[in-house]
Design an enzyme around this catalytic site. Structure first.
Site, PDB file in Angstrom:
ATOM      1  N   HIS A 191     -12.979   9.424  -8.647  1.00  0.00           N
ATOM      2  CA  HIS A 191     -11.856   9.384  -9.598  1.00  0.00           C
ATOM      3  C   HIS A 191     -10.733  10.360  -9.268  1.00  0.00           C
ATOM      4  O   HIS A 191     -10.062  10.869 -10.163  1.00  0.00           O
ATOM      5  CB  HIS A 191     -12.350   9.584 -11.040  1.00  0.00           C
ATOM      6  N   CYS A 226       0.834  -1.216   0.000  1.00  0.00           N
ATOM      7  CA  CYS A 226       0.000   0.000   0.000  1.00  0.00           C
ATOM      8  C   CYS A 226       0.864   1.260   0.000  1.00  0.00           C
ATOM      9  O   CYS A 226       0.361   2.371  -0.167  1.00  0.00           O
ATOM     10  CB  CYS A 226      -0.927   0.018   1.208  1.00  0.00           C
ATOM     11  N   GLU A 236     -13.594  -0.729   1.899  1.00  0.00           N
ATOM     12  CA  GLU A 236     -12.477  -0.470   0.990  1.00  0.00           C
ATOM     13  C   GLU A 236     -12.322  -1.668   0.047  1.00  0.00           C
ATOM     14  O   GLU A 236     -12.044  -1.532  -1.140  1.00  0.00           O
ATOM     15  CB  GLU A 236     -11.226  -0.279   1.846  1.00  0.00           C
TER      16      GLU A 236
HETATM   17 NI    NI Z   1      -5.404   0.967  -0.442  1.00  0.00          NI
END
Ligand code: NI
Length: 144
Positions: A80, A33, A130
């Protein structure tokens, strides 16, 4: 008394990188990440409000008003976007889903009374997924 939940979706990218830590510490802490060029998520946001059923309409809240509020405060600013680079509050705060949920909650709470000036409905909580396995929830009264 009912709780009504409306679901919204938006795509955005981010990179987890804490300003106070070294490159190496960030790599260890956030793993992939922390990759320099970031990555995207298809976030699913559940907005929950509660209140009594309105006698006249038989409803707890006007979904159209909620849609307008969420479009203005959340979807417009975040859809976006690269959260690190394009959303001001994440210039100094790591855009984890915890911080994203808190920011969404803060924005809706701050503008709630403009959309819903009466005593009811009240904004109750925000839940953000998420991924299908990583889900974060915050109640309005847990935030300033
Ligand atoms: Ni992430």
């Amino acid at each position: 008394m009912f709780r009504v939940t409306r679901q919204y979706r938006f795509a955005a990218s981010h990179r987890l990188h804490a300003a106070g830590l070294s490159e190496e510490q960030n790599r260890v802490l956030y793993g992939k990440c922390n990759n320099p060029y970031g990555h995207g998520h298809n976030y699913v946001v559940d907005v929950s409000a509660c209140g009594p059923t309105d006698e006249r309409t038989g409803r707890v809240l006007d979904i159209r008003l909620l849609d307008q509020l969420v479009a203005r405060q959340v979807l417009g600013p975040f859809e976006h976007r690269n959260l690190n680079a394009e959303v001001e509050c994440f210039e100094s705060v790591v855009p984890t889903s915890e911080n994203l949920a808190a920011e969404i909650c803060r924005r809706l709470k701050k503008n709630w009374s403009t959309a819903f000036p009466g005593e009811w409905p009240k904004l109750e909580k925000i839940r953000i997924a998420e991924t299908t396995r990583n889900i974060f929830e915050i109640r309005t009264d847990e935030i300033e």
